[in-house]
Design an enzyme around this catalytic site. Structure first.
Site, PDB file in Angstrom:
ATOM      1  CB  SER A 112       4.594   8.318  12.081  1.00  0.00           C
ATOM      2  OG  SER A 112       3.436   7.524  12.169  1.00  0.00           O
ATOM      3  CB  THR A 113       7.816   6.737  16.135  1.00  0.00           C
ATOM      4  OG1 THR A 113       9.095   6.832  15.496  1.00  0.00           O
ATOM      5  CG2 THR A 113       7.978   5.972  17.438  1.00  0.00           C
ATOM      6  CD  GLU A 114       0.431   9.180  16.193  1.00  0.00           C
ATOM      7  OE1 GLU A 114       1.026  10.047  15.515  1.00  0.00           O
ATOM      8  OE2 GLU A 114      -0.782   9.219  16.427  1.00  0.00           O
TER       9      GLU A 114
ATOM     10  CD  GLU B 122      10.894  11.848  11.970  1.00  0.00           C
ATOM     11  OE1 GLU B 122       9.838  11.269  12.268  1.00  0.00           O
ATOM     12  OE2 GLU B 122      11.799  11.313  11.305  1.00  0.00           O
TER      13      GLU B 122
ATOM     14  CD  GLU C 169      13.308   3.508   7.847  1.00  0.00           C
ATOM     15  OE1 GLU C 169      13.373   4.356   8.758  1.00  0.00           O
ATOM     16  OE2 GLU C 169      13.193   3.773   6.655  1.00  0.00           O
TER      17      GLU C 169
ATOM     18  N   GLY D 265       3.968   3.023  13.891  1.00  0.00           N
ATOM     19  CA  GLY D 265       4.807   1.848  14.137  1.00  0.00           C
ATOM     20  C   GLY D 265       4.447   1.170  15.450  1.00  0.00           C
TER      21      GLY D 265
ATOM     22  CB  CYS E 170      13.293   8.412   8.419  1.00  0.00           C
ATOM     23  SG  CYS E 170      14.031   7.415   7.136  1.00  0.00           S
TER      24      CYS E 170
ATOM     25  CE  LYS F 102      -1.785   2.503   3.232  1.00  0.00           C
ATOM     26  NZ  LYS F 102      -1.641   3.838   2.603  1.00  0.00           N
TER      27      LYS F 102
HETATM   28  P1  NAI Z   1       2.080   7.719   8.807  1.00  0.00           P
HETATM   29  O1  NAI Z   1       2.923   6.827   9.627  1.00  0.00           O
HETATM   30  O2  NAI Z   1       0.669   7.974   9.251  1.00  0.00           O
HETATM   31  O3  NAI Z   1       1.971   7.121   7.311  1.00  0.00           O
HETATM   32  C1  NAI Z   1       2.848   6.191   6.731  1.00  0.00           C
HETATM   33  C2  NAI Z   1       2.030   5.081   6.054  1.00  0.00           C
HETATM   34  O4  NAI Z   1       1.294   4.355   7.021  1.00  0.00           O
HETATM   35  C3  NAI Z   1       1.001   5.571   5.039  1.00  0.00           C
HETATM   36  O5  NAI Z   1       0.944   4.673   3.955  1.00  0.00           O
HETATM   37  C4  NAI Z   1      -0.298   5.526   5.840  1.00  0.00           C
HETATM   38  O6  NAI Z   1      -1.455   5.387   5.026  1.00  0.00           O
HETATM   39  C5  NAI Z   1      -0.086   4.296   6.682  1.00  0.00           C
HETATM   40  N1  NAI Z   1      -0.873   4.234   7.932  1.00  0.00           N
HETATM   41  C6  NAI Z   1      -1.377   5.256   8.669  1.00  0.00           C
HETATM   42  N2  NAI Z   1      -2.007   4.794   9.757  1.00  0.00           N
HETATM   43  C7  NAI Z   1      -1.919   3.436   9.723  1.00  0.00           C
HETATM   44  C8  NAI Z   1      -2.370   2.382  10.570  1.00  0.00           C
HETATM   45  N3  NAI Z   1      -3.036   2.634  11.695  1.00  0.00           N
HETATM   46  N4  NAI Z   1      -2.072   1.118  10.233  1.00  0.00           N
HETATM   47  C9  NAI Z   1      -1.371   0.850   9.115  1.00  0.00           C
HETATM   48  N5  NAI Z   1      -0.944   1.795   8.260  1.00  0.00           N
HETATM   49  C10 NAI Z   1      -1.196   3.075   8.559  1.00  0.00           C
HETATM   50  O7  NAI Z   1       2.849   9.071   8.626  1.00  0.00           O
HETATM   51  P2  NAI Z   1       2.253  10.532   8.274  1.00  0.00           P
HETATM   52  O8  NAI Z   1       1.017  10.787   9.077  1.00  0.00           O
HETATM   53  O9  NAI Z   1       2.132  10.640   6.821  1.00  0.00           O
HETATM   54  O10 NAI Z   1       3.425  11.470   8.791  1.00  0.00           O
HETATM   55  C11 NAI Z   1       3.497  11.845  10.149  1.00  0.00           C
HETATM   56  C12 NAI Z   1       4.913  11.923  10.619  1.00  0.00           C
HETATM   57  O11 NAI Z   1       5.514  10.651  10.538  1.00  0.00           O
HETATM   58  C13 NAI Z   1       5.810  12.833   9.819  1.00  0.00           C
HETATM   59  O12 NAI Z   1       5.696  14.141  10.208  1.00  0.00           O
HETATM   60  C14 NAI Z   1       7.163  12.248  10.126  1.00  0.00           C
HETATM   61  O13 NAI Z   1       7.633  12.759  11.346  1.00  0.00           O
HETATM   62  C15 NAI Z   1       6.897  10.778  10.270  1.00  0.00           C
HETATM   63  N6  NAI Z   1       7.202  10.027   9.038  1.00  0.00           N
HETATM   64  C16 NAI Z   1       8.337   9.277   8.999  1.00  0.00           C
HETATM   65  C17 NAI Z   1       8.678   8.605   7.846  1.00  0.00           C
HETATM   66  C18 NAI Z   1       9.909   7.801   7.757  1.00  0.00           C
HETATM   67  O14 NAI Z   1      10.457   7.658   6.660  1.00  0.00           O
HETATM   68  N7  NAI Z   1      10.391   7.216   8.830  1.00  0.00           N
HETATM   69  C19 NAI Z   1       7.852   8.690   6.629  1.00  0.00           C
HETATM   70  C20 NAI Z   1       6.642   9.445   6.797  1.00  0.00           C
HETATM   71  C21 NAI Z   1       6.365  10.093   7.969  1.00  0.00           C
END
Ligand code: NAI
Ligand code: MG
Length: 483
Positions: free
Chosen positions: A238-240, A390, A259, A242, A293, A185
């Protein structure tokens, strides 16, 4: 010699004629595009133009994708020799190279990153991941991971929006090389290159169901995570989220790799080559608008060189070109989404309120789209939120230190541990510091260098497991994922 000369550049826009974006997309399941029911828009964050309508996968779609992946796993992919699997991976890699310009333009339109970066970094690295893993497919017995390593089965893969195609490659290439099938996804704001990748799978005549792509938001991601037909979850984000995923899979037999976030220290010692260091600092935090990240978002300067580094850094920042991501001379493009921009604005305001000093070069930002000028905060202390959380944007927090020991203590004083940078001309100091730092990836006299052969991943809240290299293969093979 320092020079204040700035070159003026005429606009040099890349043409978007090479891409055909459909008005509406479905999911890619069992080798075919199938229509979705509900849709949501994906936009170009540099202009707010709606690019296409994307399907929001619900339970029935995720079920169908998992079923297709299981069928392909049982009937075809797990039975095929590694040598044959490798041929498909090579074919995918070559097609990605042939269609590189199309991928680069599409990535920049959907994500907002500069075309120079999608063209020179994202797309070539994505192809390199497929080439690299193609080479492993028939050599898994020699990877030091057991004499007869077996795939896990069906992998559910959830990726973010900062490096859309590259994160797809990090997930799909090792999974397929190891003999797994996948349900992937992409992120809701950047699904278009994953959908183009689905076309590449068709073009490569990859057996139906080996790669399935469902689009949607967090609700679709949760359906994948909680699906009983899935053997392994790979997540970047996001860590949240994760943590939510870790809790969801804990009572199941699913393997998991996460990751997550970072707050990397980029440490400048007093013997660092200052001009090269300044380039590395800029690359560390302003590459990809800071949506990285492993970004070098905490600059630790040894006090005796702090003034000189900051003077040169500000001078260099004056020359960063912010604007149209499709312009070949643009250095910093658009912030990926309205939500991410709001988060950057909010955390920067916290920096002001906590007493750090904000500085940005004068730069004109476009009126439409989502933009944030390259920014540094000086006078930051460990207690400040902008030193701990972050920001995931073009914002650098600057701290100082007196002794190498103090630098290490400050660098490690974080819940994260993804990456770090060391700038010093002394090899002994670099080796000493890299052994003290609790971070998965440490760069010395460079930053943000990636290679498919090199494992990537973090300590503490930055995640579980490694991606890339021999270590990354372990995450897709039975019995070896928890090293
Ligand atoms: P996110 O963690 O919500 O989104 C990343 C992916 O997870 C997207 O494909 C999203 O649709 C999916 N997702 C969201 N909630 C989910 C759930 N409950 N179960 C399974 N999949 C889920 O990140 P978001 O909201 O786009 O960004 C928020 C913060 O996260 C950013 O400000 C940044 O600090 C961090 N982040 C870190 C990344 C990294 O490369 N480590 C990449 C993106 C965001
Ligand atoms: Mg988009």
């Amino acid at each position: 010699m320092e020079t204040d000369m700035t070159f003026e550049y005429a606009p040099a826009p890349e043409s978007r004629a090479i891409v055909t974006i459909k008005p509406k997309y479905g999911h890619f399941i069992g080798g075919k595009f199938v229509p979705g029911s509900k849709h949501f828009p994906t936009i170009n964050p540099a202009t707010e133009e709606v690019l296409s309508q994307i399907a929001l996968a619900g339970k029935a779609d995720v079920d169908a994708a998992v079923k297709a992946a299981r069928k392909a796993y049982t009937s075809t992919w797990s039975k095929m020799s590694g040598k044959e699997r490798g041929k498909y991976l090579y074919r995918i890699a070559r097609i990605m190279q042939e269609r590189a310009r199309e991928f680069a333009v599409l990535e920049t339109l959907d994500n907002g990153k500069p075309i120079r970066e999608s063209r020179d970094t994202d797309i070539p690295l994505a192809a390199a991941h497929f080439f690299y893993h193609a080479g492993w497919a028939d050599k898994l017995e020699y990877a030091g991971l057991g004499t007869s390593p077996k795939p896990l089965g069906v992998a559910g893969q959830i990726i973010p929006w900062n490096f859309p195609l590259l994160m797809l490659a990090w997930k799909v290439a090792p999974a397929l090389a190891a003999g797994n099938t996948v349900v992937l996804k992409p992120a809701e704001s950047t699904p278009l290159t994953a959908l183009l990748f689905a076309e590449v799978c068709q073009q490569a005549e990859l057996p139906a169901g080996v790669v399935n792509i469902v689009t949607g938001d967090g609700s679709t991601g949760a359906l994948i995570v909680n699906h009983p037909g899935i053997d392994k979850i790979a997540f970047t984000g996001s860590t949240e989220v994760g943590k939510i995923i870790a809790r969801a899979v804990a009572p199941t037999k699913k393997s998991v790799t996460l990751e997550l976030g970072g707050k990397a220290a980029n440490i400048v010692f007093d013997d660092a080559p200052i001009d090269e260091t300044v380039e590395g600092i800029v690359n560390g935090i302003f590459f990809n608008q800071g949506h990285v990240c492993c970004a070098g978002s905490r600059l630790l300067l040894q006090e005796s060189v702090a003034e000189e580094v900051l003077h040169k850094l500000k001078n260099r920042m004056e020359k960063i070109r912010v604007g149209d991501p499709m312009d070949k001379n643009t250095d910093v493009g658009a912030i990926n989404s309205k939500e991410q921009l709001a988060k950057i604005i909010e955390l920067s305001a916290v920096g002001d309120a906590e007493g750090a000093e904000r500085w940005s070069p004068a730069c004109e930002l476009p009126s439409k789209g989502f933009w944030f000028a390259p920014t540094i905060f000086t006078g930051v202390t460990q207690a400040h939120r902008i030193a701990r959380e972050e920001i995931f944007g073009p914002v650098l927090s600057v701290l100082t230190f007196r002794t190498p020991q103090e630098a290490i203590e400050k660098a490690n004083n974080t819940p994260f541990g993804l990456s770090a940078g060391i700038w010093s001309e002394k090899g002994s100091r670099t080796l000493w510091a890299s052994q003290q730092l609790r971070a998965g990836v440490i760069w010395a006299n460079t930053f943000n260098k990636f290679d498919p052969t090199s494992p990537f991943g973090g300590y503490k809240e930055s995640g579980w497991g490694r991606e890339g290299g021999r270590h990354g293969l372990a995450a897709y093979l039975k019995g070896v994922s928890h090293e």
